[in-house]
Design a protein around this motif. Structure first.
Motif, PDB file in Angstrom:
ATOM      1  N   UNK A  53      13.126  39.501  45.418  1.00 13.31           N
ATOM      2  CA  UNK A  53      12.406  39.223  44.151  1.00 13.31           C
ATOM      3  C   UNK A  53      11.022  39.931  44.166  1.00 13.31           C
ATOM      4  N   UNK A  54      10.598  40.787  45.231  1.00 12.13           N
ATOM      5  CA  UNK A  54       9.328  41.660  45.275  1.00 12.13           C
ATOM      6  C   UNK A  54       9.706  42.869  45.722  1.00 12.13           C
ATOM      7  N   UNK A 272      -6.321  35.353  44.586  1.00 14.03           N
ATOM      8  CA  UNK A 272      -5.547  34.420  44.081  1.00 14.03           C
ATOM      9  C   UNK A 272      -5.065  35.107  42.669  1.00 14.03           C
ATOM     10  N   UNK A 273      -3.895  34.895  42.186  1.00 13.08           N
ATOM     11  CA  UNK A 273      -3.499  35.501  40.673  1.00 13.08           C
ATOM     12  C   UNK A 273      -2.048  34.551  40.659  1.00 13.08           C
ATOM     13  N   UNK A 274      -1.730  34.458  39.284  1.00 10.31           N
ATOM     14  CA  UNK A 274      -0.792  33.711  38.609  1.00 10.31           C
ATOM     15  C   UNK A 274       0.065  34.603  37.758  1.00 10.31           C
ATOM     16  N   UNK A 275       1.618  34.551  38.127  1.00 10.77           N
ATOM     17  CA  UNK A 275       2.241  35.560  37.091  1.00 10.77           C
ATOM     18  C   UNK A 275       2.937  34.949  35.926  1.00 10.77           C
ATOM     19  N   UNK A 321      -2.442  40.245  38.795  1.00  8.14           N
ATOM     20  CA  UNK A 321      -0.957  40.608  38.251  1.00  8.14           C
ATOM     21  C   UNK A 321      -1.064  40.798  36.831  1.00  8.14           C
ATOM     22  N   UNK A 322      -0.590  41.932  36.334  1.00  4.72           N
ATOM     23  CA  UNK A 322      -0.681  42.439  34.970  1.00  4.72           C
ATOM     24  C   UNK A 322       0.154  41.740  34.058  1.00  4.72           C
ATOM     25  N   UNK A 326       3.414  43.243  37.290  1.00  8.48           N
ATOM     26  CA  UNK A 326       3.150  44.095  38.217  1.00  8.48           C
ATOM     27  C   UNK A 326       1.988  43.615  39.226  1.00  8.48           C
ATOM     28  N   UNK A 327       2.087  43.508  40.539  1.00 12.84           N
ATOM     29  CA  UNK A 327       1.223  42.937  41.509  1.00 12.84           C
ATOM     30  C   UNK A 327       0.434  43.943  42.151  1.00 12.84           C
TER      31      UNK A 327
END
Length: 347
Positions: A53-54, A272-275, A321-322, A326-327
């Motif tokens: 997945x990554x 922290x980020x959210x996809x 995360x864009x 993309x992380x």
């Protein structure tokens, strides 16, 4: 008869070096009929035989990492400029045109890795002393929190300072930032005040969220914040070792995580980020990884371990995360930002 004059042609070192590099490049490519191929190991999570997945993509660390081989040869001829390399990065944000903005606290500036045009530039001066948090709005204005100045500086996409938020001294320790373009607000994590301070994009103070404590909606030294498409806020409550989720007005929605060293727990949560699927990514500096949770806070996967290889970390910090999922993870003690791809499958 015209007089004879001596003319002196002056070429700076960089221009001369580029001419030499071009000549060397043409010579090498002319003599080589078969390109060199290097087998590169793929780094994916979870490991086979599970469906990955990554996927690890690349790292950004200095001018060569974005400008390529020409920059490397130029450095070999005229000497490497150490100031063109990350030393103590912390925060990261990415524009729609593939510019990766990285706060560099030890150098008091922001590195701008332009992936589309393969160039490195900087935002510096204009008040910056210790930049930490960073965020962008829909106009690609750049918001940078400075813990020494106790302000948030706002730059246009050309890097010119256009305003400062918090000039009245109402921010004690600005850290993470998140922008809500629809509501025209910026959310500023004030770690020392144990709250989130909310301003309009012109810098007018609106209201705050939270206070010190460990009850729902309270904080103990929060550090970073992310926002999803619906405007919900995801706040890293660092000393309470958890993530708290709020709506855009500060209403508490849910929390997940606890202090510990088991999967799904935290010890030193940072970025922290959210996809696009509302999965939540939380960096933990003690675990040297990032953990991925679903929107209810259930652990899905963790990525990374201590080390220097691709996908390894040493005290990781910020993450973003864009729009293409993309992380980007800041790996400070390895002096780099690592890039990963969220692999999607058609159902």
């Amino acid at each position: 008869m015209l007089p004879v004059r001596n003319y002196c042609i002056r070429i700076n070192r960089t221009a001369a070096a580029k001419l030499i590099i071009t000549a060397l490049f043409l010579f090498v490519t002319a003599c080589s009929s078969v390109p060199n191929k290097v087998d590169q190991k793929e780094y994916v999570w979870p490991a086979p035989p599970e469906k990955p997945r990554i996927k690890y993509l690349r790292s950004l660390s200095d001018r060569e990492s974005v400008e390529g081989e020409e920059s490397h040869l130029l450095e070999a001829l005229i000497g490497k400029n150490k100031s063109d390399a990350l030393e103590k990065p912390y925060g990261v944000a990415v524009s729609r045109d593939k510019k990766v903005y990285v706060t560099e606290s030890s150098q008091a500036r922001v590195f701008v890795f332009d992936l589309k045009n393969s160039k490195l530039s900087f935002i510096q001066g204009s008040g910056l002393t210790m930049p930490i948090g960073i965020a962008l709005d829909s106009m690609d204005n750049v918001y940078v929190s400075d813990v020494k100045q106790r302000e948030v500086f706002v730059y246009n996409k050309e890097g010119d300072l256009i305003r400062a938020i918090g000039e009245s001294g109402d921010i004690e320790n600005p850290a993470g930032l998140a922008v809500n373009d629809k509501l025209k607000r910026i959310y500023v994590v004030d770690s020392r005040a144990h709250c989130i301070k909310v301003y309009d994009l012109d810098g007018k103070y609106l209201f705050s969220i939270g206070k010190r404590g460990n009850a729902d909606g309270e904080f103990n030294y929060p550090t970073n914040i992310a926002i999803d498409k619906a405007g919900n806020l995801y706040v890293v409550d660092t000393i309470n070792a958890r993530v708290e989720v709020f709506d855009s007005e500060g209403k508490f929605l849910l929390k997940f995580g606890s202090l510990g060293d088991s999967p799904g727990q935290f010890t030193r949560p940072k970025g922290i980020a959210v996809d696009s699927e509302n999965n939540i990514y939380v960096v933990d500096a003690a675990f040297n990884n990032y953990q991925i949770f679903d929107k209810e806070g259930k652990l899905l996967l963790h990525v990374g371990a201590f080390g220097r290889e691709p996908g390894n970390f040493w005290l990781p910090a910020g993450i973003c995360i864009d729009t293409n999922d993309m992380i980007y993870v800041v790996d400070p003690s390895n002096n780099r930002v690592q890039m990963f791809e969220l692999i999607k499958y058609k159902e």
